[in-house]
Write a protein that holds these residues in place. Structure first.
Motif, PDB file in Angstrom:
ATOM      1  N   SER A 128       0.823  -1.205   0.000  1.00  0.00           N
ATOM      2  CA  SER A 128       0.000   0.000   0.000  1.00  0.00           C
ATOM      3  C   SER A 128       0.858   1.255   0.000  1.00  0.00           C
ATOM      4  O   SER A 128       0.572   2.219  -0.733  1.00  0.00           O
ATOM      5  N   LEU A 181       0.927   4.108  -2.991  1.00  0.00           N
ATOM      6  CA  LEU A 181       0.676   5.534  -2.745  1.00  0.00           C
ATOM      7  C   LEU A 181       1.862   6.382  -3.163  1.00  0.00           C
ATOM      8  O   LEU A 181       1.695   7.498  -3.672  1.00  0.00           O
ATOM      9  N   CYS A 214       1.136  10.472  -3.848  1.00  0.00           N
ATOM     10  CA  CYS A 214       0.227  11.002  -2.837  1.00  0.00           C
ATOM     11  C   CYS A 214       0.935  12.099  -2.049  1.00  0.00           C
ATOM     12  O   CYS A 214       2.043  11.900  -1.535  1.00  0.00           O
ATOM     13  N   VAL A 225      -7.928  10.832  -1.773  1.00  0.00           N
ATOM     14  CA  VAL A 225      -7.504   9.478  -2.134  1.00  0.00           C
ATOM     15  C   VAL A 225      -8.689   8.529  -2.071  1.00  0.00           C
ATOM     16  O   VAL A 225      -9.455   8.555  -1.099  1.00  0.00           O
ATOM     17  N   VAL A 247      -9.490   4.542  -1.949  1.00  0.00           N
ATOM     18  CA  VAL A 247      -8.945   3.208  -1.716  1.00  0.00           C
ATOM     19  C   VAL A 247     -10.026   2.208  -2.087  1.00  0.00           C
ATOM     20  O   VAL A 247     -11.073   2.146  -1.440  1.00  0.00           O
ATOM     21  N   ALA A 296      -3.676   1.133   3.611  1.00  0.00           N
ATOM     22  CA  ALA A 296      -3.644   2.258   2.676  1.00  0.00           C
ATOM     23  C   ALA A 296      -4.365   3.477   3.238  1.00  0.00           C
ATOM     24  O   ALA A 296      -3.918   4.619   3.061  1.00  0.00           O
ATOM     25  N   ALA A 301      -2.224   6.793   3.779  1.00  0.00           N
ATOM     26  CA  ALA A 301      -2.601   7.991   3.026  1.00  0.00           C
ATOM     27  C   ALA A 301      -2.788   9.181   3.958  1.00  0.00           C
ATOM     28  O   ALA A 301      -2.327  10.301   3.672  1.00  0.00           O
ATOM     29  N   VAL A 311      -5.758  10.646  -6.233  1.00  0.00           N
ATOM     30  CA  VAL A 311      -5.142   9.318  -6.324  1.00  0.00           C
ATOM     31  C   VAL A 311      -6.207   8.263  -6.047  1.00  0.00           C
ATOM     32  O   VAL A 311      -6.925   8.359  -5.049  1.00  0.00           O
ATOM     33  N   VAL A 365      -6.375   4.105  -5.621  1.00  0.00           N
ATOM     34  CA  VAL A 365      -5.560   2.904  -5.485  1.00  0.00           C
ATOM     35  C   VAL A 365      -6.482   1.686  -5.577  1.00  0.00           C
ATOM     36  O   VAL A 365      -7.377   1.512  -4.748  1.00  0.00           O
TER      37      VAL A 365
END
Length: 355
Positions: free
Chosen positions: A161, A165, A170, A176, A178, A188, A192, A246, A248
């Motif tokens: 994770s 990132l 990040c 963000v 996830v 994560a 983050a 971002v 992920v």
């Protein structure tokens, strides 16, 4: 090097003998230790979704039979004659990439591309055993206030994770997304926030996992029954119509890759981590070109990131008390049951084997 007499000649290990078949418990020799190696008594070894793919034969494992388990922590019980930085009694967690350290990729800090690199529990024996041997550099010191169980899980779910990132650049103030609130997702979310994200959204279909994700500092988004486009609209509704900086993707499904792409804001980065062998349809203009978005692959992690993670855990920025939800013995039947549950997406957040 001659092993101390307190170390037995043989040990129990849970091994994959044939793809598509259950793992089995075997009695095998305690591994030999070289001059630059350390012998670690395994105290905890995680069960990862990747292990499901290995057992099923969806991802090649060799040579067989092989001891699985790539999330490993324990204490050093013997060291080779050339070892200088580790000592008997050290608490350690293990970097799962065994590399040459001398090729152009290793020298440039891109060790996941080492031409001779071997992953524990994938191409060399892993940690579902009582003992494991690794090179000295692979043994990362584990802070005294971090449990072996948490140290083991950090070696894959947390480190993967963090690397994802980082690949997604990040930065403080970023939003963000996830996708997947499992073991990787729970790390994560916290990482983050530690990297400065102003808003983290966790997307999943499991209400219990979403509740935990919310306790860890995210906004929860239940995507049950939603198409990627509808889920992306829900993400935009949570970000004032903008989308995220971002995204992920930690699931490994064509729909969740599309969700990541469709959710990013202009100049956003969609980082794909989940393993998936199905082609993903991409609308190149709407998903990428029009927003100058980026689709990024993220593979494994780096040794230096593990030291960063252990420091996070030591200061309480990465807490896995509610993530490591299940502890099981070194028992093949029990481990097969957990692998079955993972394959059916009904497993606890993270399970560790405690030999």
């Amino acid at each position: 090097m001659t092993l101390p007499t307190a170390i037995p000649a043989t040990m129990r290990a849970v091994r994959l003998e044939q793809p598509g078949h259950p793992v089995v418990l075997s009695e095998v020799p305690v591994p030999a230790i070289g001059a630059g190696d350390v012998l670690v008594r395994v105290r905890a070894a995680g069960i990862c979704h990747s292990d499901v793919h290995y057992r099923a034969g969806r991802s090649r494992v060799e040579p067989l039979p092989l001891t699985l388990g790539h999330e490993v922590a324990g204490d050093v019980v013997a060291v080779g004659s050339a070892v200088t930085s580790r000592a008997v009694g050290d608490r350690v967690c293990l970097h799962y990439l065994v590399i040459c350290g001398q090729c152009e990729h290793c020298m440039a800090g891109r060790e996941q591309f080492c031409g001779t690199g071997l992953m524990l529990g994938h191409f060399t024996d892993g940690g579902w055993a009582e003992y494991i041997v690794v090179p000295e550099r692979n043994a990362v010191l584990l802070p005294d206030n971090v449990s072996f169980e948490h140290g083991a899980v950090m070696m894959c779910s947390s480190s993967t994770s963090l690397h994802a990132l980082r690949k997604g650049r990040c930065a403080p103030g970023d939003t963000v997304l996830v996708i997947g609130a499992g073991g990787l997702g729970m790390s994560a979310i916290q990482i983050a926030r530690e990297l400065g994200a102003s808003h983290v959204i966790a997307a999943d279909r499991d209400g219990r996992k979403l509740a935990l994700a919310q306790r860890l500092g995210s906004t929860s988004l239940d995507t049950t029954g939603l198409t990627p486009s509808a889920a992306a609209d829900a993400v935009r509704a949570l970000t004032n119509g903008r989308g995220v900086d971002v995204a992920v993707e930690l699931v490994g499904h064509a729909d969740t890759v599309q969700l990541a792409l469709k959710s990013v804001a202009p100049l956003g980065r969609a980082v794909v981590v989940g393993l998936n062998d199905t082609a993903v349809a991409v609308d190149t203009y709407r998903d990428l070109i029009g927003r100058e978005a980026e689709l990024i692959g993220s593979n494994d992690h780096l040794l230096g990131e593990l030291e960063e993670l252990t420091a996070m855990a030591a200061r309480g920025a990465l807490v896995l008390d509610e993530v490591v939800t299940n502890r099981v013995p070194l028992d093949a039947a029990v481990i097969n049951d957990i692998l079955d549950a993972l394959d059916q997406h009904r497993a606890p957040v993270r399970t560790v084997v405690v030999p």
